[in-house]
Scaffold this motif. Structure first.
Motif, PDB file in Angstrom:
ATOM      1  N   UNK A  69       5.248  -9.583  -7.410  1.00 21.26           N
ATOM      2  CA  UNK A  69       4.800  -8.059  -7.280  1.00 21.26           C
ATOM      3  C   UNK A  69       4.889  -7.502  -8.568  1.00 21.26           C
ATOM      4  N   UNK A  70       3.974  -6.518  -8.534  1.00 23.39           N
ATOM      5  CA  UNK A  70       3.906  -5.655  -9.877  1.00 23.39           C
ATOM      6  C   UNK A  70       4.268  -4.045  -9.513  1.00 23.39           C
ATOM      7  N   UNK A  71       4.884  -3.718 -10.286  1.00 21.13           N
ATOM      8  CA  UNK A  71       5.592  -2.243  -9.869  1.00 21.13           C
ATOM      9  C   UNK A  71       4.903  -1.216 -11.150  1.00 21.13           C
ATOM     10  N   UNK A  76       3.489   2.827  -7.860  1.00 20.38           N
ATOM     11  CA  UNK A  76       2.732   2.191  -7.039  1.00 20.38           C
ATOM     12  C   UNK A  76       3.200   0.756  -7.178  1.00 20.38           C
ATOM     13  N   UNK A  77       2.891   0.067  -5.960  1.00 22.75           N
ATOM     14  CA  UNK A  77       3.432  -1.578  -5.924  1.00 22.75           C
ATOM     15  C   UNK A  77       2.381  -2.227  -5.491  1.00 22.75           C
ATOM     16  N   UNK A  98       0.458  -3.016  -2.069  1.00 27.27           N
ATOM     17  CA  UNK A  98       1.168  -3.401  -1.166  1.00 27.27           C
ATOM     18  C   UNK A  98       1.113  -2.520   0.332  1.00 27.27           C
ATOM     19  N   UNK A  99       0.775  -1.546   0.144  1.00 27.09           N
ATOM     20  CA  UNK A  99       0.513  -0.619   1.248  1.00 27.09           C
ATOM     21  C   UNK A  99      -0.538  -1.178   2.234  1.00 27.09           C
ATOM     22  N   UNK A 110       2.729 -12.500   6.696  1.00 27.82           N
ATOM     23  CA  UNK A 110       2.268 -11.124   6.237  1.00 27.82           C
ATOM     24  C   UNK A 110       0.809 -11.087   6.765  1.00 27.82           C
ATOM     25  N   UNK A 111       0.252  -9.717   6.889  1.00 29.16           N
ATOM     26  CA  UNK A 111      -0.936  -9.911   7.241  1.00 29.16           C
ATOM     27  C   UNK A 111      -2.015  -8.835   6.347  1.00 29.16           C
ATOM     28  N   UNK A 112      -2.906  -9.218   5.960  1.00 24.33           N
ATOM     29  CA  UNK A 112      -3.848  -8.513   5.274  1.00 24.33           C
ATOM     30  C   UNK A 112      -4.909  -8.043   6.039  1.00 24.33           C
ATOM     31  N   UNK A 113      -5.290  -6.971   7.046  1.00 21.82           N
ATOM     32  CA  UNK A 113      -6.114  -6.938   7.978  1.00 21.82           C
ATOM     33  C   UNK A 113      -7.566  -6.914   7.227  1.00 21.82           C
TER      34      UNK A 113
END
Length: 131
Positions: A69-71, A76-77, A98-99, A110-113
């Motif tokens: 992860x990068x903050x 923003x993430x 991330x959103x 985890x789903x990335x539509x």
């Protein structure tokens, strides 16, 4: 210069260069969570639980795994995905907001539509130059 003027001058100089201890506290902000925010945090996920989870698209096709992860400095993430690598430790690394990820899928993944491995592999490789 008489003694009175000299001692007054020294007092003024000392007052100017001596830090005032309450100035740091005066600028501090009180930070606290409201009960609503506390409940939201309790329903969330720890990063270490999500890291290395399999990422699929909305057709349940495996895309890769969450690598890191990068903050952002702006709050923003980003999730760093290892596309095409089932270990999550290598592969084609890309950053996605991330959103855009869905965490509460019944599949447990985890789903990335709307994503596909072939499209994600064409995105620029994530390179972390900071830390």
């Amino acid at each position: 210069m008489n003694r009175f003027h000299l001692s007054r001058s020294i007092a003024v100089v000392v007052a100017i260069i001596t830090p005032i201890p309450w100035t740091d506290r005066a600028a501090a902000q009180e930070i606290a969570l409201t009960p609503l925010e506390t409940n939201e945090v309790a329903r969330g996920y720890r990063a270490e639980i999500i890291k290395l989870k399999t990422v699929v698209n909305d057709k349940n096709e495996t895309i890769g795994r969450i690598n890191d992860f990068v903050f952002g400095k702006d709050g923003s993430i980003y999730a760093i995905l290892a596309v095409g690598n089932l270990t999550g430790l290598g592969g084609h690394l890309i950053a996605v907001p991330f959103r855009n990820l869905r965490l509460d899928d019944p599949s447990g993944y985890v789903v990335l539509p709307g994503a596909s491995r072939s499209v994600l592999e064409k995105l620029p490789v994530f390179v972390n130059n900071n830390r």
